[in-house]
Design an enzyme around this catalytic site. Structure first.
Site, mmCIF file in Angstrom:
data_model
loop_
_atom_site.group_PDB
_atom_site.id
_atom_site.type_symbol
_atom_site.label_atom_id
_atom_site.label_comp_id
_atom_site.label_asym_id
_atom_site.label_seq_id
_atom_site.Cartn_x
_atom_site.Cartn_y
_atom_site.Cartn_z
ATOM 1 N N ALA A 266 0.766 -1.246 0.000
ATOM 2 C CA ALA A 266 0.000 0.000 0.000
ATOM 3 C C ALA A 266 0.798 1.298 0.000
ATOM 4 O O ALA A 266 0.260 2.347 -0.341
ATOM 5 C CB ALA A 266 -0.938 0.009 1.215
ATOM 6 N N ALA A 267 2.077 1.272 0.422
ATOM 7 C CA ALA A 267 2.809 2.539 0.594
ATOM 8 C C ALA A 267 2.857 3.331 -0.719
ATOM 9 O O ALA A 267 2.999 2.734 -1.788
ATOM 10 C CB ALA A 267 4.228 2.260 1.095
ATOM 11 N N PRO A 268 2.736 4.674 -0.613
ATOM 12 C CA PRO A 268 2.588 5.510 0.586
ATOM 13 C C PRO A 268 1.148 5.705 1.065
ATOM 14 O O PRO A 268 0.880 6.524 1.932
ATOM 15 C CB PRO A 268 3.171 6.850 0.127
ATOM 16 C CG PRO A 268 2.850 6.911 -1.326
ATOM 17 C CD PRO A 268 2.934 5.504 -1.830
ATOM 18 N N GLY A 269 0.204 4.939 0.514
ATOM 19 C CA GLY A 269 -1.138 4.933 1.067
ATOM 20 C C GLY A 269 -2.215 5.613 0.251
ATOM 21 O O GLY A 269 -3.371 5.668 0.677
ATOM 22 N N GLY A 270 -1.891 6.113 -0.920
ATOM 23 C CA GLY A 270 -2.874 6.851 -1.714
ATOM 24 C C GLY A 270 -4.123 6.059 -2.031
ATOM 25 O O GLY A 270 -5.251 6.550 -1.861
ATOM 26 N N LYS A 271 -3.963 4.820 -2.485
ATOM 27 C CA LYS A 271 -5.123 4.004 -2.856
ATOM 28 C C LYS A 271 -5.937 3.619 -1.625
ATOM 29 O O LYS A 271 -7.168 3.604 -1.660
ATOM 30 C CB LYS A 271 -4.671 2.750 -3.608
ATOM 31 C CG LYS A 271 -4.029 3.027 -4.949
ATOM 32 C CD LYS A 271 -3.587 1.735 -5.613
ATOM 33 C CE LYS A 271 -2.654 2.004 -6.765
ATOM 34 N NZ LYS A 271 -1.349 2.551 -6.319
ATOM 35 N N ASP B 267 2.288 -3.095 4.187
ATOM 36 C CA ASP B 267 3.507 -3.085 3.393
ATOM 37 C C ASP B 267 4.606 -3.792 4.146
ATOM 38 O O ASP B 267 4.447 -4.175 5.304
ATOM 39 C CB ASP B 267 3.919 -1.683 2.961
ATOM 40 C CG ASP B 267 4.405 -1.679 1.507
ATOM 41 O OD1 ASP B 267 5.341 -2.456 1.188
ATOM 42 O OD2 ASP B 267 3.852 -0.931 0.680
ATOM 43 N N CYS C 272 2.416 -0.103 -12.370
ATOM 44 C CA CYS C 272 2.701 1.155 -13.067
ATOM 45 C C CYS C 272 3.739 0.901 -14.163
ATOM 46 O O CYS C 272 4.714 1.630 -14.296
ATOM 47 C CB CYS C 272 3.171 2.237 -12.096
ATOM 48 S SG CYS C 272 4.637 1.813 -11.133
ATOM 49 N N ASP D 275 -1.551 -3.863 -5.919
ATOM 50 C CA ASP D 275 -0.767 -2.958 -6.766
ATOM 51 C C ASP D 275 0.691 -3.317 -6.488
ATOM 52 O O ASP D 275 1.294 -2.818 -5.547
ATOM 53 C CB ASP D 275 -1.059 -1.500 -6.405
ATOM 54 C CG ASP D 275 -0.333 -0.538 -7.322
ATOM 55 O OD1 ASP D 275 -0.570 -0.590 -8.534
ATOM 56 O OD2 ASP D 275 0.494 0.262 -6.825
#
EC number: 2.1.1.176
Length: 458
Positions: free
Chosen positions: A265-270, A288, A386, A333
């Site tokens: 998950a880092a840095p946590g946006g999603k 993470d 990405c 992700d």
């Protein structure tokens, strides 16, 4: 205040850290800008532009240097190499800096760093390049890979991969897009503020925020100096996040009360976007691998004041028994080659290799094999990267469906805006391309578990 260190010396230090210590460019640059906050906006902009520009154009710069220097780039002392590289970037791409000043400052910096005996060499190479910049012969398009590699400073192995999948025009559009200056994209945290209020607040802070065409809560942000200087950022009114990443939550479409597990998950946006979408209901667990990464998530949770998210350290390759069959949505992700974000992480193209990208495919499959067990019958698994690499994207999804037939690809067109509906080339999969779409290069697949699927206990 008398400066004991010049902007060019700071640039050199950053380049040395990136090329010698293997530090990521955005981290090395941010650390220096944080340390020297007293520098004015113009000086900070110069440091940022020369650092990022030198890295972005490094293959082309090295090609130019090798045309005019008897000592080839890879044989130079590292300090001299990076002084000359950053000077050539200024000569070629910064008309506002006189050539004589570029050459003189490079010589001064070489002397200051203890290489006075090489002052004549540095001066000679740079003045020779300055005189002949307009007459340089680049590789011919008859050797397309070599030509594009030098013109756009892209490693040849990446170009060969893309040209095997996309036509020349598409590849060149991507390459050109990576080198464009673009505003950053931010997501309005709707649990705190409306889009209109955020735009007004940013305008009052001297920044410019323009609506993004893909999502109503996405804005393109420009005309600011330092992100942490913006009160709206400190207040948690927005999160820096590319629109491609925001589409993960749109496509996942979590329903109120859902339990979400974001495994890398880092840095946590999603994770924070999921929590925002759930309007305080349900629960989002952001995981993470390291304490450092989880601390980044916690900082963003605290800044944005979301209440239905928790962050914890967990290795995504290891099954957590209590999570089996518990998640309505699993977001995977996963670590990838990052070839879709080379415009933002300019040094990544030099750090990544074909061998490493192939190793990542195995890691991705290992993680997918573990985290699919967390999905409830009828639940959703989102796989995203990405990158622009079919091995890591479409081929991984096909492999996954063969291994885990309880999953199927879901139609995602209803979750997309009109400009993106036609980009769904295979049901349930979306490959975004820079220069084609108004986003980073990004891949998303939505997989749903059959409602009568049993949870594996193996």
């Amino acid at each position: 205040m008398t400066k004991s260190i010049s902007e060019r010396e700071l640039v050199l230090g950053i380049l040395m850290e990136i090329t010698r210590e293997n530090t990521y460019s955005h981290i090395a640059l941010r650390n220096v800008l944080d340390k020297y906050q007293y520098l004015d906006k113009k000086e900070r902009a110069f440091i940022t532009r020369v650092t990022e520009g030198t890295l972005e154009h490094m293959i082309e710069i090295d090609y130019i240097i090798n045309l005019f220097s008897k000592v080839k780039v890879n044989k130079m002392k590292p300090v001299i190499r990076n002084i000359i590289r950053s000077a050539v970037y200024q000569l070629k791409y910064m008309d506002s800096v006189p050539n004589s000043a570029v050459c003189n400052e490079a010589v001064k910096l070489a002397v200051k760093k203890g290489f006075g005996s090489l002052r004549g060499f540095v001066n000679g190479v740079l003045r020779n390049i300055a005189r002949n910049l307009d007459t340089i012969q680049y590789p011919d398009r008859s050797d397309l890979v070599s030509c594009l590699s030098v013109q756009y400073s892209m490693p040849e192995w990446i170009l060969k991969k893309w040209l095997a999948v996309f036509d020349e025009e598409t590849v060149e559009n991507m390459l050109a897009d990576f080198q464009k200056d673009k505003p950053i994209t931010i997501r309005c945290n709707l649990h705190r503020i409306s889009v209109e209020e955020l735009q007004r607040k940013l305008q009052e802070e001297g920044a410019k925020a323009v609506a993004h065409p893909y999502l109503p809560y996405a804005l393109s942000l420009s005309d600011y100096d330092y992100l942490r200087d913006l009160q709206s950022f400190r207040d948690g009114d927005f999160t820096v996040q590319d629109v491609s990443s925001m589409l993960v939550t749109e496509i996942a479409d979590p329903q109120k009360g859902a339990r979400v597990i974001d495994v890398c998950a880092a840095p946590g946006g999603k994770s924070i976007h999921m929590a925002d979408r759930l309007e305080g209901s349900g629960h989002v667990e952001a995981r993470d691998l390291t304490d450092y990464k989880v601390e980044l998530i916690r900082e963003n949770i605290a800044r944005t004041a979301v209440t239905n998210v928790e962050a914890r350290v967990w290795d995504a390759t290891v099954t957590e028994e209590q999570s089996r069959g518990q998640a309505d949505v699993v977001v995977a992700d996963l670590p990838c080659s990052g070839l879709g974000v080379l415009g933002k992480k300019t040094d990544l193209k030099y750090k990544m290799s074909e061998e490493t990208s192939e190793e990542l495919v195995h890691l991705q499959r290992k993680i997918l094999s573990v985290v699919q067990e967390y999905v409830k019958p009828g639940g959703t698994l989102i796989y995203s990267t990405c990158t622009i690499n079919p091995m890591e994207n479409q081929e991984n999804v096909r492999w996954f469906l063969e291994q885990y037939p309880k999953f199927r690809l879901a139609d995602i067109r209803d979750q997309l805006c009109e400009p993106l509906k036609n980009s769904v080339t295979e049901k349930g999969m979306l490959q975004l391309l820079p220069g084609v779409h108004e986003s980073d290069g990004f891949f998303i697949a939505k997989l749903t578990a059959r409602k009568n699927a049993s949870v594996s206990s193996s």
